[in-house]
Structures are given as C-alpha cells and as structure tokens.
Design a protein around this motif. Sequence first.
Motif, PDB file in Angstrom:
ATOM      1  N   GLU A  39       0.856  -1.184   0.000  1.00 28.41           N
ATOM      2  CA  GLU A  39       0.000   0.000   0.000  1.00 28.41           C
ATOM      3  C   GLU A  39       0.890   1.232   0.000  1.00 28.41           C
ATOM      4  OE1 GLU A  39      -2.965   0.096   3.030  1.00 28.41           O
ATOM      5  OE2 GLU A  39      -3.356  -2.043   2.860  1.00 28.41           O
ATOM      6  N   ARG A  40       0.334   2.340  -0.451  1.00 24.43           N
ATOM      7  CA  ARG A  40       1.102   3.584  -0.511  1.00 24.43           C
ATOM      8  C   ARG A  40       1.429   4.070   0.903  1.00 24.43           C
ATOM      9  NH1 ARG A  40       2.652   7.249  -4.009  1.00 24.43           N
ATOM     10  NH2 ARG A  40       2.701   9.443  -3.444  1.00 24.43           N
ATOM     11  N   SER A  41       2.691   4.423   1.119  1.00 23.56           N
ATOM     12  CA  SER A  41       3.157   4.904   2.410  1.00 23.56           C
ATOM     13  C   SER A  41       3.166   6.431   2.427  1.00 23.56           C
ATOM     14  CB  SER A  41       4.573   4.396   2.677  1.00 23.56           C
ATOM     15  OG  SER A  41       5.118   5.038   3.804  1.00 23.56           O
ATOM     16  N   PRO A  42       2.690   7.033   3.514  1.00 18.44           N
ATOM     17  CA  PRO A  42       2.721   8.494   3.613  1.00 18.44           C
ATOM     18  C   PRO A  42       4.066   9.032   4.122  1.00 18.44           C
ATOM     19  CG  PRO A  42       1.639   7.588   5.526  1.00 18.44           C
ATOM     20  CD  PRO A  42       1.964   6.417   4.626  1.00 18.44           C
ATOM     21  N   PRO A  44       7.620  10.491   4.221  1.00 19.13           N
ATOM     22  CA  PRO A  44       8.434  11.231   3.256  1.00 19.13           C
ATOM     23  C   PRO A  44       9.657  10.404   2.850  1.00 19.13           C
ATOM     24  CG  PRO A  44       7.912  12.598   5.161  1.00 19.13           C
ATOM     25  CD  PRO A  44       7.476  11.210   5.490  1.00 19.13           C
ATOM     26  N   HIS A  64       5.393   5.128  -2.427  1.00 20.26           N
ATOM     27  CA  HIS A  64       5.993   6.034  -1.446  1.00 20.26           C
ATOM     28  C   HIS A  64       5.694   7.486  -1.793  1.00 20.26           C
ATOM     29  CE1 HIS A  64       8.248   2.671   0.251  1.00 20.26           C
ATOM     30  NE2 HIS A  64       8.455   2.302  -1.000  1.00 20.26           N
ATOM     31  N   THR A  65       5.819   8.344  -0.811  1.00 24.76           N
ATOM     32  CA  THR A  65       5.627   9.775  -1.005  1.00 24.76           C
ATOM     33  C   THR A  65       7.005  10.400  -1.212  1.00 24.76           C
ATOM     34  OG1 THR A  65       3.694   9.702   0.434  1.00 24.76           O
ATOM     35  CG2 THR A  65       4.654  11.862   0.010  1.00 24.76           C
TER      36      THR A  65
END
Length: 99
Positions: A39-42, A44, A64-65
Amino acid sequence: MDRDLLLTNVMLYWLTGTAGSSANCYYETAHAGAWGASERSPVPTGVAVFPLDVSIRGPLEREHTIVHCSEFGRGGHFAAMEAPDLLVDDVRAFFGKLR
C-alpha cells in the motif's frame, strides 16, 4: 574506485559468510511477488539515482511519497564508496527539508 577499498568491502562479506544472507532479502522479495504489492506509504521518502544503477524512482512513486529526488553524474550502486561527498550532501539536503 580504489581496488583496495573494493576488495576490503567484498572481503567483509566473504570472510564473515554474510554475502548470501545480505542478498537473500532481494531474492525472497522478488520471488514472493511482494515488489509492487504494498500500500502507498505516507512517509516522506528521498531518492538518489546514481549512473549505471537501475532507475528506481518510477516504481517507488507508486508506493511512497517522494519529497526529494536527486540524479547524479558520477557514482554508482555503491555510492557511499564511489561518491561519498555527493551522498552525504544529498542526505543532508533531504533531512534538512524535514526539520
């Protein structure tokens, strides 16, 4: 890169018997189909791309962000040995943005 430095690095893995275990995580992840499945990680994330190394920004952006990305004209996969000045400056720039 200085041959003695490269040989020293390789020998640390060879003599301690850790070459296989240090690469095993890449093998297991690739064969488990885990790459690209997260899943997309917030969190930085900073990316440093050095020549002759596989470009990783595209795949990382999906999960990733990315808040910092740098591309360099020298160095390589072992940037800490090949271009430590560039790597240190880039790590400082990335974390400087997070203060």
